[in-house]
Design an enzyme around this catalytic site. Structure first.
Site, PDB file in Angstrom:
ATOM      1  N   ASP A  30     -28.733  28.292 -14.143  1.00  0.00           N
ATOM      2  CA  ASP A  30     -29.097  29.630 -14.615  1.00  0.00           C
ATOM      3  C   ASP A  30     -27.845  30.301 -15.208  1.00  0.00           C
ATOM      4  O   ASP A  30     -26.756  30.194 -14.629  1.00  0.00           O
ATOM      5  CB  ASP A  30     -29.635  30.453 -13.431  1.00  0.00           C
ATOM      6  N   GLN A  93     -41.582  37.904 -13.096  1.00  0.00           N
ATOM      7  CA  GLN A  93     -41.308  36.714 -13.909  1.00  0.00           C
ATOM      8  C   GLN A  93     -40.930  37.201 -15.303  1.00  0.00           C
ATOM      9  O   GLN A  93     -41.711  37.908 -15.950  1.00  0.00           O
ATOM     10  CB  GLN A  93     -42.535  35.790 -13.999  1.00  0.00           C
ATOM     11  N   HIS A  99     -40.825  28.094 -13.830  1.00  0.00           N
ATOM     12  CA  HIS A  99     -39.525  27.605 -13.354  1.00  0.00           C
ATOM     13  C   HIS A  99     -39.392  27.867 -11.868  1.00  0.00           C
ATOM     14  O   HIS A  99     -39.795  28.907 -11.363  1.00  0.00           O
ATOM     15  CB  HIS A  99     -38.357  28.240 -14.120  1.00  0.00           C
TER      16      HIS A  99
HETATM   17  P1  5GP Z   1     -37.498  34.883 -13.717  1.00  0.00           P
HETATM   18  O1  5GP Z   1     -37.287  36.313 -13.381  1.00  0.00           O
HETATM   19  O2  5GP Z   1     -38.404  34.706 -14.925  1.00  0.00           O
HETATM   20  O3  5GP Z   1     -37.948  34.083 -12.522  1.00  0.00           O
HETATM   21  O4  5GP Z   1     -36.076  34.320 -14.074  1.00  0.00           O
HETATM   22  C1  5GP Z   1     -35.686  33.876 -15.335  1.00  0.00           C
HETATM   23  C2  5GP Z   1     -34.305  33.295 -15.178  1.00  0.00           C
HETATM   24  O5  5GP Z   1     -33.947  32.661 -16.380  1.00  0.00           O
HETATM   25  C3  5GP Z   1     -33.235  34.353 -14.905  1.00  0.00           C
HETATM   26  O6  5GP Z   1     -32.581  34.055 -13.677  1.00  0.00           O
HETATM   27  C4  5GP Z   1     -32.302  34.252 -16.096  1.00  0.00           C
HETATM   28  O7  5GP Z   1     -30.954  34.392 -15.742  1.00  0.00           O
HETATM   29  C5  5GP Z   1     -32.589  32.852 -16.623  1.00  0.00           C
HETATM   30  N1  5GP Z   1     -32.387  32.726 -18.049  1.00  0.00           N
HETATM   31  C6  5GP Z   1     -32.877  33.541 -19.007  1.00  0.00           C
HETATM   32  N2  5GP Z   1     -32.525  33.082 -20.226  1.00  0.00           N
HETATM   33  C7  5GP Z   1     -31.796  31.957 -20.029  1.00  0.00           C
HETATM   34  C8  5GP Z   1     -31.142  31.034 -20.908  1.00  0.00           C
HETATM   35  O8  5GP Z   1     -31.162  31.153 -22.134  1.00  0.00           O
HETATM   36  N3  5GP Z   1     -30.492  29.982 -20.324  1.00  0.00           N
HETATM   37  C9  5GP Z   1     -30.453  29.801 -18.965  1.00  0.00           C
HETATM   38  N4  5GP Z   1     -29.786  28.754 -18.508  1.00  0.00           N
HETATM   39  N5  5GP Z   1     -31.053  30.664 -18.111  1.00  0.00           N
HETATM   40  C10 5GP Z   1     -31.715  31.725 -18.639  1.00  0.00           C
END
Ligand code: 5GP
Ligand code: ZN
Length: 139
Positions: A30, A93, A99
């Site tokens: 991340d 999300q 993920h």
């Molecule tokens: P969610 O809140 O959808 O469960 O988390 C999305 C996660 O994706 C976040 O922890 C954020 O830091 C990560 N993330 C968002 N964009 C990118 C990206 O371009 N590359 C990577 N490696 N992580 C990302």
């Protein structure tokens, strides 16, 4: 999906720090790590959330999580690893490609709010009614 950042990561159109890949699954760090080793495991085939993902892809993700959590344990010696997966904007999300987060926990880390909710005894009649409703809706 063309405009999905995680599909772009799978295709190599956006760079990532990959830790694991197999036929169905891609895992990478991340970019906003809650702690060192914060890893995301995603299906290569786009699916938005737990409602949409196929059983095969979900199985592959969870088998990969077992492999990766072992590697995290060996490489980083965390005191625990939180496996967190959010479904839908209402659950925060943000990236709408399924993920599973693996978040290593180290001594002295700030608490993860999702892991520290206050326990308040429920109304057992309401709990039973809700359980009955869900059980009746299982297909
Ligand atoms: P969610 O809140 O959808 O469960 O988390 C999305 C996660 O994706 C976040 O922890 C954020 O830091 C990560 N993330 C968002 N964009 C990118 C990206 O371009 N590359 C990577 N490696 N992580 C990302
Ligand atoms: Zn996608």
């Amino acid at each position: 999906m063309d405009d999905c950042i995680f599909c772009k990561i799978v295709k190599g159109e956006i760079p990532s720090f990959k830790v694991y890949e197999d036929e169905k699954v891609f895992a990478f760090e991340d970019i906003n790590p809650i702690s060192p080793g914060h890893t995301l495991i995603i299906p290569k085939r786009h699916a938005q959330d737990l409602w949409e993902i196929s059983g095969d892809d979900l199985t592959a993700i969870h088998l990969a999580s077992k492999k990766i959590i072992k590697a995290i344990q060996d490489a980083l010696q965390p005191s625990g690893v939180a496996c967190v997966q959010l479904n839908g904007p209402g659950a925060n999300q943000v990236v709408l490609h399924y993920h599973l987060h693996l978040v290593p926990r180290l001594a002295g880390d700030p608490e993860l709010p999702v892991a520290t909710w206050e326990l308040k005894e429920g109304d057992m009649e309401a709990v039973r009614e809700t359980a009955d409703k869900i059980a009746a809706a299982i297909k």
